[in-house]
Design an enzyme around this catalytic site. Sequence first.
Site, PDB file in Angstrom:
ATOM      1  N   HIS A  34       0.890  -1.175  -0.079  1.00  0.00           N
ATOM      2  CA  HIS A  34      -0.100  -0.181  -0.028  1.00  0.00           C
ATOM      3  C   HIS A  34       0.920   1.198  -0.116  1.00  0.00           C
ATOM      4  CE1 HIS A  34       1.185   0.121   4.200  1.00  0.00           C
ATOM      5  NE2 HIS A  34       0.530  -1.072   4.439  1.00  0.00           N
ATOM      6  N   GLY A  36       2.069   3.110   2.051  1.00  0.00           N
ATOM      7  CA  GLY A  36       2.742   2.971   3.351  1.00  0.00           C
ATOM      8  C   GLY A  36       4.115   2.442   2.820  1.00  0.00           C
ATOM      9  N   HIS A  37       4.130   1.164   2.264  1.00  0.00           N
ATOM     10  CA  HIS A  37       5.353   0.745   1.626  1.00  0.00           C
ATOM     11  C   HIS A  37       5.961   1.483   0.451  1.00  0.00           C
ATOM     12  CE1 HIS A  37       2.820  -3.115   2.716  1.00  0.00           C
ATOM     13  NE2 HIS A  37       3.841  -3.222   3.540  1.00  0.00           N
ATOM     14  N   GLY A 149       8.716   1.048   8.553  1.00  0.00           N
ATOM     15  CA  GLY A 149       7.625   1.686   9.019  1.00  0.00           C
ATOM     16  C   GLY A 149       7.544   2.256  10.329  1.00  0.00           C
ATOM     17  N   LYS A 151       5.151   2.935  12.024  1.00  0.00           N
ATOM     18  CA  LYS A 151       3.561   2.365  12.352  1.00  0.00           C
ATOM     19  C   LYS A 151       4.124   1.166  13.405  1.00  0.00           C
ATOM     20  CE  LYS A 151       1.035  -0.798  11.253  1.00  0.00           C
ATOM     21  NZ  LYS A 151       0.315  -1.892  10.709  1.00  0.00           N
ATOM     22  N   GLN A 155       8.540  -3.155  16.558  1.00  0.00           N
ATOM     23  CA  GLN A 155       9.240  -3.813  15.690  1.00  0.00           C
ATOM     24  C   GLN A 155      10.574  -3.060  15.430  1.00  0.00           C
ATOM     25  OE1 GLN A 155       7.774  -6.150  12.173  1.00  0.00           O
ATOM     26  NE2 GLN A 155       8.300  -4.507  11.087  1.00  0.00           N
ATOM     27  N   SER A 187      -2.304  -0.214   6.606  1.00  0.00           N
ATOM     28  CA  SER A 187      -1.975  -1.429   7.114  1.00  0.00           C
ATOM     29  C   SER A 187      -2.498  -2.402   6.073  1.00  0.00           C
ATOM     30  CB  SER A 187      -2.450  -1.800   8.403  1.00  0.00           C
ATOM     31  OG  SER A 187      -2.351  -3.050   8.832  1.00  0.00           O
ATOM     32  N   SER A 188      -2.082  -3.584   5.972  1.00  0.00           N
ATOM     33  CA  SER A 188      -2.500  -4.520   4.906  1.00  0.00           C
ATOM     34  C   SER A 188      -3.753  -5.169   5.600  1.00  0.00           C
ATOM     35  CB  SER A 188      -1.617  -5.680   4.814  1.00  0.00           C
ATOM     36  OG  SER A 188      -0.538  -5.016   3.895  1.00  0.00           O
TER      37      SER A 188
HETATM   38  O1  PAF Z   1       6.757  -5.400   9.003  1.00  0.00           O
HETATM   39  C1  PAF Z   1       6.666  -6.410   8.045  1.00  0.00           C
HETATM   40  O2  PAF Z   1       5.927  -6.378   7.149  1.00  0.00           O
HETATM   41  C2  PAF Z   1       7.191  -7.556   8.572  1.00  0.00           C
HETATM   42  O3  PAF Z   1       7.237  -7.766   9.907  1.00  0.00           O
HETATM   43  C3  PAF Z   1       9.007  -7.746   8.007  1.00  0.00           C
HETATM   44  C4  PAF Z   1       9.456  -6.512   8.595  1.00  0.00           C
HETATM   45  C5  PAF Z   1       8.704  -7.486   6.535  1.00  0.00           C
HETATM   46  C6  PAF Z   1       9.284  -9.129   8.509  1.00  0.00           C
HETATM   47  O4  PAF Z   1       8.586 -10.155   7.841  1.00  0.00           O
END
Ligand code: PAF
Length: 283
Positions: A34, A36-37, A149, A151, A155, A187-188
């Site tokens: 999307h 964001g990516h 991201g 978001k 992570q 977000s997906s």
């Molecule tokens: O954020 C994500 O889409 C996933 O956690 C990632 C970093 C690609 C790892 O699978």
Amino acid sequence: MQIVSTIDELRRVRRDWLRAGERVAFVPTMGNLHAGHLKLVREARARAPRVVVSIFVNPLQFGAGEDFAAYPHTPEQDEARLREAGVDLLFLPSEAEIYPHGREGGTFVEVPGLSDILCGASRPGHFRGVATVVAKLFNMVQPELALFGEKDYQQLSILRLMARDLNIPLELIGVPTEREADGLAMSSRNGYLTPEERAIAPALYQVLRDVDAELTGGGRDLATIETAAATRLQAAGLRPDYLTIRRAADLQLPQAGERRLVVLAAAYLGRARLIDNLLITLD
Ligand code: PAF
């Protein structure tokens, strides 16, 4: 855009770029791309002559009963978007390429402490799965830069710690969250929402902004602010998992006088578990 599915092919391309002295920026994804990516890809493009994107839905980061089997796949659309965004190499590995010893048979990467709180408390093993696949992808792609991201703030914090602790020689860049016009973080998993739920979902960001306003307005009773915010989420129709104000640097509980904070929340809405956060700097 070249598309490769094996580590050998990926390494061949990478070696040529290394010989040419070209730096590589890497955006790991699970697909279903999307805006964001695409923002991560644009940032990558602006920072390095070569951009690698991976698409791999990582089974290790999904718990039992989570949405691994249902996770949205949109390969043709993803490929077209990445081509248009000027990506040099798309890495599309199979599960066997990433986990040749099976899902449980290989080496894991654990980042203690940070992985067990907040989202890690509700999703045991999730961050072990993320850290493991990202460490492996870093070793495969060997990028100079990697973009994630904000978001997924927890992570990002975990991956920064992992890269530091494992001495992985790259710069890790957090990119601000891309939002829909009504504030909902892209977000997906937003695709799981029914039209009624989609109308409720922006309340998550709204409540985070309310917390920001209370803190910047001088409010310092964090527990009361958090409880009131969680109640507002509930009243809007969301089911809060957590809503908490933390120190931005390391997600620990803030000490008095702390200036760089982050308010983080996760909430269930229908089939979706939504997460969002807001960085707050106090004067
Ligand atoms: O954020 C994500 O889409 C996933 O956690 C990632 C970093 C690609 C790892 O699978």
